[in-house]
Design a protein around this motif. Structure first.
Motif, PDB file in Angstrom:
ATOM      1  N   MET A   1       0.844  -1.191   0.000  1.00 38.37           N
ATOM      2  CA  MET A   1       0.000   0.000   0.000  1.00 38.37           C
ATOM      3  C   MET A   1       0.881   1.244   0.000  1.00 38.37           C
ATOM      4  SD  MET A   1      -3.093   1.011   2.651  1.00 38.37           S
ATOM      5  CE  MET A   1      -3.864  -0.587   2.481  1.00 38.37           C
ATOM      6  N   HIS A   2       0.507   2.246  -0.780  1.00 35.38           N
ATOM      7  CA  HIS A   2       1.304   3.453  -0.875  1.00 35.38           C
ATOM      8  C   HIS A   2       1.221   4.286   0.398  1.00 35.38           C
ATOM      9  CE1 HIS A   2       2.250   2.839  -5.095  1.00 35.38           C
ATOM     10  NE2 HIS A   2       1.008   2.457  -5.259  1.00 35.38           N
ATOM     11  N   VAL A   3       2.237   5.132   0.583  1.00 41.02           N
ATOM     12  CA  VAL A   3       2.377   5.890   1.832  1.00 41.02           C
ATOM     13  C   VAL A   3       1.152   6.750   2.109  1.00 41.02           C
ATOM     14  CG1 VAL A   3       3.793   7.526   3.107  1.00 41.02           C
ATOM     15  CG2 VAL A   3       4.872   5.934   1.508  1.00 41.02           C
ATOM     16  N   GLN A   4       0.717   7.508   1.111  1.00 45.85           N
ATOM     17  CA  GLN A   4      -0.414   8.403   1.341  1.00 45.85           C
ATOM     18  C   GLN A   4      -1.677   7.617   1.663  1.00 45.85           C
ATOM     19  OE1 GLN A   4      -0.709  11.832  -1.372  1.00 45.85           O
ATOM     20  NE2 GLN A   4       1.239  11.161  -2.240  1.00 45.85           N
ATOM     21  N   THR A   5      -1.840   6.468   1.037  1.00 51.12           N
ATOM     22  CA  THR A   5      -2.987   5.613   1.339  1.00 51.12           C
ATOM     23  C   THR A   5      -2.903   5.121   2.775  1.00 51.12           C
ATOM     24  OG1 THR A   5      -3.048   4.875  -0.956  1.00 51.12           O
ATOM     25  CG2 THR A   5      -4.244   3.539   0.649  1.00 51.12           C
ATOM     26  N   THR A   6      -1.709   4.708   3.215  1.00 50.15           N
ATOM     27  CA  THR A   6      -1.503   4.244   4.586  1.00 50.15           C
ATOM     28  C   THR A   6      -1.861   5.329   5.590  1.00 50.15           C
ATOM     29  OG1 THR A   6       0.285   2.764   3.869  1.00 50.15           O
ATOM     30  CG2 THR A   6       0.193   3.318   6.213  1.00 50.15           C
ATOM     31  N   ILE A   7      -1.442   6.558   5.307  1.00 53.74           N
ATOM     32  CA  ILE A   7      -1.748   7.676   6.213  1.00 53.74           C
ATOM     33  C   ILE A   7      -3.251   7.892   6.297  1.00 53.74           C
ATOM     34  CG2 ILE A   7      -1.508  10.165   6.573  1.00 53.74           C
ATOM     35  CD1 ILE A   7       1.252   9.969   5.226  1.00 53.74           C
ATOM     36  N   ARG A   8      -3.918   7.888   5.160  1.00 52.85           N
ATOM     37  CA  ARG A   8      -5.360   8.141   5.161  1.00 52.85           C
ATOM     38  C   ARG A   8      -6.123   7.028   5.869  1.00 52.85           C
ATOM     39  NH1 ARG A   8      -4.164  10.361  -0.110  1.00 52.85           N
ATOM     40  NH2 ARG A   8      -4.578   8.395  -1.160  1.00 52.85           N
ATOM     41  N   GLN A   9      -5.717   5.781   5.637  1.00 50.73           N
ATOM     42  CA  GLN A   9      -6.437   4.667   6.251  1.00 50.73           C
ATOM     43  C   GLN A   9      -6.260   4.619   7.762  1.00 50.73           C
ATOM     44  OE1 GLN A   9      -8.674   2.894   4.477  1.00 50.73           O
ATOM     45  NE2 GLN A   9      -8.027   4.443   3.013  1.00 50.73           N
TER      46      GLN A   9
ATOM     47  N   GLY B   1      13.068   5.765  10.252  1.00 53.10           N
ATOM     48  CA  GLY B   1      13.369   7.163  10.545  1.00 53.10           C
ATOM     49  C   GLY B   1      12.798   8.062   9.468  1.00 53.10           C
ATOM     50  N   LEU B   2      13.103   9.334   9.569  1.00 49.74           N
ATOM     51  CA  LEU B   2      12.541  10.320   8.655  1.00 49.74           C
ATOM     52  C   LEU B   2      13.001  10.109   7.215  1.00 49.74           C
ATOM     53  CD1 LEU B   2      10.779  12.806   8.326  1.00 49.74           C
ATOM     54  CD2 LEU B   2      12.780  14.218   8.856  1.00 49.74           C
ATOM     55  N   GLU B   3      14.270   9.764   7.026  1.00 55.81           N
ATOM     56  CA  GLU B   3      14.793   9.625   5.667  1.00 55.81           C
ATOM     57  C   GLU B   3      14.124   8.481   4.913  1.00 55.81           C
ATOM     58  OE1 GLU B   3      16.716  11.722   3.931  1.00 55.81           O
ATOM     59  OE2 GLU B   3      16.314  12.925   5.728  1.00 55.81           O
ATOM     60  N   GLU B   4      13.942   7.357   5.587  1.00 55.15           N
ATOM     61  CA  GLU B   4      13.276   6.219   4.931  1.00 55.15           C
ATOM     62  C   GLU B   4      11.842   6.597   4.573  1.00 55.15           C
ATOM     63  OE1 GLU B   4      12.342   1.454   5.585  1.00 55.15           O
ATOM     64  OE2 GLU B   4      12.816   2.708   7.325  1.00 55.15           O
ATOM     65  N   PHE B   5      11.191   7.316   5.477  1.00 59.94           N
ATOM     66  CA  PHE B   5       9.817   7.753   5.224  1.00 59.94           C
ATOM     67  C   PHE B   5       9.757   8.695   4.026  1.00 59.94           C
ATOM     68  CE2 PHE B   5       6.587  11.106   6.219  1.00 59.94           C
ATOM     69  CZ  PHE B   5       5.458  10.354   5.890  1.00 59.94           C
ATOM     70  N   LYS B   6      10.698   9.639   3.930  1.00 60.12           N
ATOM     71  CA  LYS B   6      10.689  10.607   2.834  1.00 60.12           C
ATOM     72  C   LYS B   6      10.987   9.950   1.487  1.00 60.12           C
ATOM     73  CE  LYS B   6      12.292  14.825   3.678  1.00 60.12           C
ATOM     74  NZ  LYS B   6      13.158  15.927   4.160  1.00 60.12           N
ATOM     75  N   ILE B   7      11.843   8.940   1.497  1.00 65.05           N
ATOM     76  CA  ILE B   7      12.146   8.222   0.259  1.00 65.05           C
ATOM     77  C   ILE B   7      10.896   7.518  -0.250  1.00 65.05           C
ATOM     78  CG2 ILE B   7      13.388   6.240  -0.698  1.00 65.05           C
ATOM     79  CD1 ILE B   7      15.759   7.047   1.145  1.00 65.05           C
ATOM     80  N   ALA B   8      10.186   6.839   0.653  1.00 67.79           N
ATOM     81  CA  ALA B   8       8.955   6.148   0.271  1.00 67.79           C
ATOM     82  C   ALA B   8       7.895   7.142  -0.198  1.00 67.79           C
ATOM     83  CB  ALA B   8       8.423   5.331   1.448  1.00 67.79           C
ATOM     84  N   LEU B   9       7.806   8.265   0.496  1.00 68.65           N
ATOM     85  CA  LEU B   9       6.826   9.289   0.143  1.00 68.65           C
ATOM     86  C   LEU B   9       7.153   9.915  -1.211  1.00 68.65           C
ATOM     87  CD1 LEU B   9       4.300  10.755   1.177  1.00 68.65           C
ATOM     88  CD2 LEU B   9       5.808  12.415   2.280  1.00 68.65           C
ATOM     89  N   ALA B  10       8.437  10.088  -1.488  1.00 69.84           N
ATOM     90  CA  ALA B  10       8.850  10.661  -2.769  1.00 69.84           C
ATOM     91  C   ALA B  10       8.459   9.743  -3.929  1.00 69.84           C
ATOM     92  CB  ALA B  10      10.353  10.905  -2.771  1.00 69.84           C
ATOM     93  N   LYS B  11       8.632   8.440  -3.734  1.00 70.80           N
ATOM     94  CA  LYS B  11       8.231   7.475  -4.758  1.00 70.80           C
ATOM     95  C   LYS B  11       6.719   7.541  -4.961  1.00 70.80           C
ATOM     96  CE  LYS B  11      11.935   4.133  -3.881  1.00 70.80           C
ATOM     97  NZ  LYS B  11      12.254   2.769  -3.381  1.00 70.80           N
ATOM     98  N   ASP B  12       6.010   7.647  -3.845  1.00 70.55           N
ATOM     99  CA  ASP B  12       4.557   7.763  -3.896  1.00 70.55           C
ATOM    100  C   ASP B  12       4.145   9.033  -4.632  1.00 70.55           C
ATOM    101  OD1 ASP B  12       1.997   6.992  -3.367  1.00 70.55           O
ATOM    102  OD2 ASP B  12       1.978   7.628  -1.284  1.00 70.55           O
TER     103      ASP B  12
END
Length: 281
Positions: free
Chosen positions: A1-9, A62-73
């Motif tokens: 599941m994509h990051v933004q979808t995970t946040i919304r759910q 951490g923040l960097e891993e999160f930002k990398i995933a979010l950037a791909k999203d």
């Protein structure tokens, strides 16, 4: 599941601080990606530590891993809008249309990203084997319930839907283990839906729930749960993305049933279409 979808759910389970961070990130992903933890903390009126904890809450190291995933999203050019902030007094018609288009795109993506295909197949199997199918839905959830009722009646399947919720309860007296209930309720909390489902369960009928991806009484009662994105607040300007998702579930169920006996469905649709064509002359 994509990051933004995970946040919304998972939005409803977040703390007040994390909800504010989520709102800010989803409102402008590109801006967040350009900021350090310190800058984001200042911008979102919180601390850099809270920004890092938010990333870890979502399962990232951490923040960097999160930002990398979010950037791909973000490269998919998805943009999220909360239902209660879609309207801006200064928007012209072009902007309003763009916002609704993005809202629909987001709802579509979220639904198919999280859809349980095994549960969907199980629901279709059960509907194909049912003697009677009872549809439940009130308010905005009446729309997918009645749409499913109309589709099934056109192909001569024994479907039942009552606009009067009291009558819907009364007729549950006759339900049996050979029958299936499809209950539409975004909240999963409506008594008019819960009570007849409880009666159906007592009589050993199958209950299929089309409801948001969150714990609820309806989810507990369901033999099969077809979850739709938990993307709207229960108090909202109107059911938009939730209504769209529920209607798409209806289409999937109906097409899945048609796939099992395509010839029968086609013949019956032609016959009913010929009848109504007389009204158009």
């Amino acid at each position: 599941m994509h990051v933004q979808t995970t946040i919304r759910q998972g939005y409803d389970t977040l703390s007040k601080t994390n909800k504010r961070i989520a709102d800010c990130i989803l409102a402008d992903v590109d801006h967040f990606l350009r900021m350090t933890a310190l800058e984001a903390g200042e911008c979102y009126k919180t601390s850099s530590a809270s920004i890092i904890r938010f990333a870890k809450t979502l399962g990232y190291s951490g923040l960097e891993e999160f930002k990398i995933a979010l950037a791909k999203d973000s490269s998919r050019q998805e943009k999220s809008m909360a239902i209660n902030t879609i309207i801006n007094r200064d928007d012209n018609m072009s902007v309003l249309c763009d916002k609704v288009e993005m809202l629909y795109d987001s709802a579509n993506h979220d639904l198919f990203a999280m859809l349980d295909k095994v549960a969907l197949a199980k629901a279709i199997d059960r509907l194909c084997d049912s003697e009677n199918i009872y549809l439940l839905g009130i308010g905005a959830s009446m729309l997918p319930a009645y749409d499913m009722y109309h589709k099934l009646k056109r192909v001569h399947i024994r479907a039942h839907y009552e606009f009067d919720s009291h009558m819907g309860v009364e007729f549950m007296h006759y339900i049996s283990e050979r029958d299936t209930v499809i209950a539409f309720s975004y909240s999963g909390l409506s008594k008019e839906i819960i009570y007849p489902c409880e009666i159906a369960k007592q009589k050993h009928a199958t209950v299929i729930a089309v409801t948001r991806n969150a714990p609820s009484r309806l989810s507990e009662l369901a033999d099969v749960k077809l979850a739709i994105p938990n993307s709207e607040h229960l108090t909202r300007i109107g059911a938009i993305s939730s209504r769209l998702s529920a209607l798409e579930i209806v289409d999937l169920l109906y097409l899945g049933m048609a796939q099992r006996d395509e010839t029968m469905f086609k013949d019956r649709l032609v016959n009913t279409s010929l009848l109504t064509r007389e009204l158009k002359k």
